[in-house]
Each structure stands twice: as C-alpha cells, then as structure tokens.
Design an enzyme around this catalytic site. Structure first.
Site, PDB file in Angstrom:
ATOM      1  N   GLU A   1      -5.467  14.124 -10.850  1.00 50.41           N
ATOM      2  CA  GLU A   1      -5.477  14.095  -9.376  1.00 50.41           C
ATOM      3  C   GLU A   1      -4.418  15.055  -8.824  1.00 50.41           C
ATOM      4  O   GLU A   1      -4.681  15.807  -7.890  1.00 50.41           O
ATOM      5  CB  GLU A   1      -5.160  12.683  -8.860  1.00 50.41           C
ATOM      6  CG  GLU A   1      -6.159  11.619  -9.221  1.00 50.41           C
ATOM      7  CD  GLU A   1      -7.387  11.599  -8.312  1.00 50.41           C
ATOM      8  OE1 GLU A   1      -7.400  12.299  -7.282  1.00 50.41           O
ATOM      9  OE2 GLU A   1      -8.338  10.874  -8.671  1.00 50.41           O
TER      10      GLU A   1
ATOM     11  N   HIS B   1       0.231   1.530  -1.163  1.00 52.13           N
ATOM     12  CA  HIS B   1       1.151   2.678  -1.026  1.00 52.13           C
ATOM     13  C   HIS B   1       2.536   2.368  -1.595  1.00 52.13           C
ATOM     14  O   HIS B   1       3.495   3.062  -1.310  1.00 52.13           O
ATOM     15  CB  HIS B   1       1.264   3.145   0.433  1.00 52.13           C
ATOM     16  CG  HIS B   1       0.001   3.806   0.918  1.00 52.13           C
ATOM     17  ND1 HIS B   1      -0.250   5.147   0.738  1.00 52.13           N
ATOM     18  CD2 HIS B   1      -1.098   3.299   1.514  1.00 52.13           C
ATOM     19  CE1 HIS B   1      -1.445   5.439   1.242  1.00 52.13           C
ATOM     20  NE2 HIS B   1      -1.991   4.323   1.706  1.00 52.13           N
TER      21      HIS B   1
ATOM     22  N   ALA C   1     -15.037   4.600  -0.536  1.00 54.66           N
ATOM     23  CA  ALA C   1     -14.847   3.230  -0.047  1.00 54.66           C
ATOM     24  C   ALA C   1     -13.442   2.709  -0.342  1.00 54.66           C
ATOM     25  O   ALA C   1     -13.115   1.579  -0.007  1.00 54.66           O
ATOM     26  CB  ALA C   1     -15.885   2.309  -0.664  1.00 54.66           C
TER      27      ALA C   1
ATOM     28  N   SER D   1     -13.457   5.487  -7.114  1.00 58.69           N
ATOM     29  CA  SER D   1     -14.521   6.078  -7.921  1.00 58.69           C
ATOM     30  C   SER D   1     -13.963   7.217  -8.776  1.00 58.69           C
ATOM     31  O   SER D   1     -14.387   7.416  -9.913  1.00 58.69           O
ATOM     32  CB  SER D   1     -15.638   6.602  -7.018  1.00 58.69           C
ATOM     33  OG  SER D   1     -15.094   7.437  -6.019  1.00 58.69           O
TER      34      SER D   1
ATOM     35  N   ASP E   1      -4.513   3.182  -9.458  1.00 60.96           N
ATOM     36  CA  ASP E   1      -5.970   3.199  -9.663  1.00 60.96           C
ATOM     37  C   ASP E   1      -6.315   3.418 -11.135  1.00 60.96           C
ATOM     38  O   ASP E   1      -7.170   2.733 -11.695  1.00 60.96           O
ATOM     39  CB  ASP E   1      -6.617   4.308  -8.829  1.00 60.96           C
ATOM     40  CG  ASP E   1      -6.285   4.180  -7.354  1.00 60.96           C
ATOM     41  OD1 ASP E   1      -5.681   3.165  -6.971  1.00 60.96           O
ATOM     42  OD2 ASP E   1      -6.634   5.100  -6.599  1.00 60.96           O
TER      43      ASP E   1
HETATM   44  C1  GLA Z   1      -4.891   5.569  -3.462  1.00 60.92           C
HETATM   45  C2  GLA Z   1      -3.999   6.144  -4.572  1.00 60.92           C
HETATM   46  C3  GLA Z   1      -3.143   5.048  -5.202  1.00 60.92           C
HETATM   47  C4  GLA Z   1      -2.411   4.229  -4.151  1.00 60.92           C
HETATM   48  C5  GLA Z   1      -3.378   3.787  -3.050  1.00 60.92           C
HETATM   49  C6  GLA Z   1      -2.674   3.093  -1.927  1.00 60.92           C
HETATM   50  O1  GLA Z   1      -5.853   4.722  -4.003  1.00 60.92           O
HETATM   51  O2  GLA Z   1      -4.772   6.766  -5.560  1.00 60.92           O
HETATM   52  O3  GLA Z   1      -2.230   5.624  -6.113  1.00 60.92           O
HETATM   53  O4  GLA Z   1      -1.327   4.926  -3.625  1.00 60.92           O
HETATM   54  O5  GLA Z   1      -4.102   4.877  -2.516  1.00 60.92           O
HETATM   55  O6  GLA Z   1      -2.129   1.904  -2.348  1.00 60.92           O
END
Ligand code: GLA
Length: 375
Positions: free
Chosen positions: A156, A32, A119, A123, A168
C-alpha cells in the site's frame, strides 16, 4: 467462488492450480489508531478473495482478474508498475517479498473477490494477503504471518500511495472464526477475544458512497498526528493525554489539535470496550461506538453526510451502537443491534435512506471468520 476460480484457471491455463483465500475485515472499535501506535479491535469476515495460483517456471507473472475480465502480465524483476490498478497490489506483493531477500519464481493466477469495493472492509488487504500468503507457501520462503501482513502494508505504501497502518493486513492474515483480535500496534502483541454477544447482532450498512483511500485525505490525517506527536516529543500519539495535548495547544494548528483529540479519545474507548465486553456490558460498548462516530465526524472529519445520517437513524431506532467503520470518506456503518430491534432497524434505515438519497444501503450481516489459508 472457489469452484468458479478453479474452473477459470483450468480454462485459461489448461492446468490445475492451488487455491488460496484471505478475508476482508470489520473493526469493532479503534479507528485510525493503528498508525498512531495504538490499539485496534478487528475481526476477519466471511467475504474475501480466492485465488488459484501455479508456478509457471518462467520469470513472468500472468494474472487474471476474473470479476473484471482483465488480464495483466509483468516480469518478476520489472521496476515499472503494470497499468491496471488492481494489478499494483500483486506487483507490489511480489516486489516486497523479493526486497526482503526471498526468491520466488513466475506464476499464473486467476482470482475473484466478494468484499464490497470501497465499503471500508479492506478488499485490497484481502487481495494482498492472498498473494503474500500463497507465494510464501508455494515458494517456501518461510516468512512468518506478521511479515506477510507487513508485506501487504508496504505494498500500500510503496505501490498504491496509501500510508496505511497495519490493521487491515493483520486482520486478514490472522483472522480466527468467532474471534475479534485486540492488537497493540506498537508492540504487535495481540489477543483473540471470542465474540458472541448473546441477544445482539452485528450488521453493516453500506451507504454505497464510494470510499477510495488512494489520493484521499487519509495521508493528511496521518501527517497531522505525526506533527502533534513530534510537538509532544513522542514517536507516536499513543499514550498522550488531553492534559499534554492542551499544554502544547498554541504550538499546533486548531485542525491538528482536533485530530489528536479524537485519537486520544479513541485509544481510551478501545480499552473501555474491551473491559465492557468482559463484563457483558454491551450498553457501554455501544455508547463508545457512537462516541467514535461523532469523533470521526466532527474532530477527525472523515465521515460524510450519508454516514452521519445512518448513525442518526440507528440512534433514533434504539440501536445500541453505530459508527462509521474503516478509513472513512464513505463506506459502511457498523451497528450493534438487539435482536428484537433488528428487523425494524433495517427496514427503517432502508426506507429513510432511500427517501433522502435515492437508493437503499446494502446490508451485510457480520460473520467472523478465519484468516489467510490454503484451501
Ligand atoms: C484503513 C487503513 C487502516 C486503518 C483504517 C482506519 O482501513 O488501511 O490501516 O488506519 O483505515 O482505522
């Protein structure tokens, strides 16, 4: 998977197509922190999405989700999202590429994936990156890798309702075998860190509590951080200190205070972990992981009972580090385990978790792998 997808494409569209792949990710520490302009420390994994894609010379996109045995068709210029939620990712990527002024044509595609859904292993980023990378390649758009990651992130934000950070999609696009990546989410500078902890294993335990960031309090967490940053007169929480936070404590809610306290601690921990890795000091790495877990559980409040239980089992089994991984609200713990304790820990976690929750956690050994590519 590659062969299966290629074969399915030929069966459905009677032609050969080009194959592309993008992985899911793990994150050693820095959770986060991305949307707070801080550091993250992810790596790509050996699980991901494979797609066979072929331009079809029309203005239509026709995609088969092999694992679901579903098909979606939509126009390149269409404003309305298709019905199936999996198709929103592909629809979004195609829209976002065009929004940036690039021209793409219609295409046919078949895809399949093996990143466990819900998970916390991204994905959805694997799916976005696969299509962003492939369309850029097939239609010669000349988009660089950072922008490909941003296309996934905007997908997203604009089509899936999750105001995520960049971690991600970045990890999926930039992944490199055997390396973690430390990314500064403010400057977007990053470094590859060869990660091969001698004598230790990284393993994920999936609670199989479904994690769905869409419509989850994920966006609320982000808003809390933004409110505190604003009260501090900063763009991001990045760089804030506990002294500064304490000085504005009466201007913010107790809840926002706790959220920001976690973020400030997490920023410090990512840097501590990087330094510790350089010394080969895995005890410090592990201690930081536990601190992250309990910060995410008590202050950030994105854990759940099952994941707290798994972190406790790990601690009792003498595991070096364990914590909830990813956005939270379910999913996996990531565990740094001494090789000699590995078998015992897995057996114990399975048994104790099963006795309490009626099913065993899934176990995934982490293999750090390459990012988006043409196969
Ligand atoms: C999800 C979000 C990321 C990040 C994480 C927490 O995976 O897509 O951008 O904020 O939560 O670290």
């Amino acid at each position: 998977m590659q062969e299966k997808v290629g074969r399915a494409f030929v069966e459905r569209f009677a032609e050969e197509a080009t194959l592309f792949a993008s992985p899911g990710r793990i994150n050693l520490i820095g959770e986060h922190t991305d949307y707070n302009g801080g550091y993250v420390f992810p790596g790509a994994v050996d699980k991901g999405v494979v797609a066979a894609i072929r331009p079809n010379g029309t203005q239509q996109i026709c995609v088969v989700a092999l694992d679901l045995e579903e098909e979606a068709t939509f126009g390149l210029q269409e404003e309305e999202k298709p019905q199936a939620s999996w198709a929103h990712y592909i629809f979004g990527v195609a829209r976002e590429i065009q929004k940036r002024g690039h021209t793409i044509g219609g295409f046919d595609a078949v895809f399949s994936g093996n990143v466990p859904l819900g998970a916390g292993m991204s994905s959805s980023a694997a799916l976005e990156s696969t299509f962003a990378y492939a369309l850029n390649d097939l239609f010669g758009c000349g988009i660089d890798r950072f922008e490909l990651a941003r296309i996934g992130q905007s997908t997203e934000h604009n089509y899936c309702g999750v105001k995520c950070g960049i971690m991600d999609q970045f990890a999926s696009v930039f992944g490199k075998q055997g390396c973690l990546m430390r990314l500064d989410c403010r400057s977007m500078e990053f470094e590859y860190y060869p990660f091969n902890p001698q004598g230790y294993k990284l393993v994920l335990l999936d609670s199989r509590v479904k994690h769905q960031l869409t419509g989850s309090p994920y966006n609320d967490r982000r808003l809390s951080c933004e409110r505190v940053a604003q009260a501090l007169g900063q763009e991001f929480l990045r760089g804030a200190t506990m002294e500064q936070l304490d000085a504005i404590r009466d201007q913010i809610s107790e809840e926002d205070y706790k959220r920001a306290r976690y973020i400030i601690g997490e920023e410090r921990r990512v840097l501590a972990v990087c330094e510790a890795l350089e010394r080969g000091d895995y005890e410090t790495v592990g201690r930081c992981m536990y601190e992250t877990h309990w910060g995410m559980s008590k202050d950030y409040e994105v854990s759940c009972e099952e994941l707290d239980f798994l972190a406790e089992v790990a601690e009792a089994a003498g595991v070096t580090g364990s914590r909830i991984m990813g956005g939270g609200f379910g999913g996996c713990t990531i565990n740094l385990v001494k090789e000699e304790l590995y078998e015992d820990f897995i057996a114990r976690a399975k048994e104790e978790f099963n006795a309490r929750y009626g099913h065993e956690p899934m176990v995934y050994d982490v293999v750090i792998s390459d990012g988006s590519r043409r196969l």
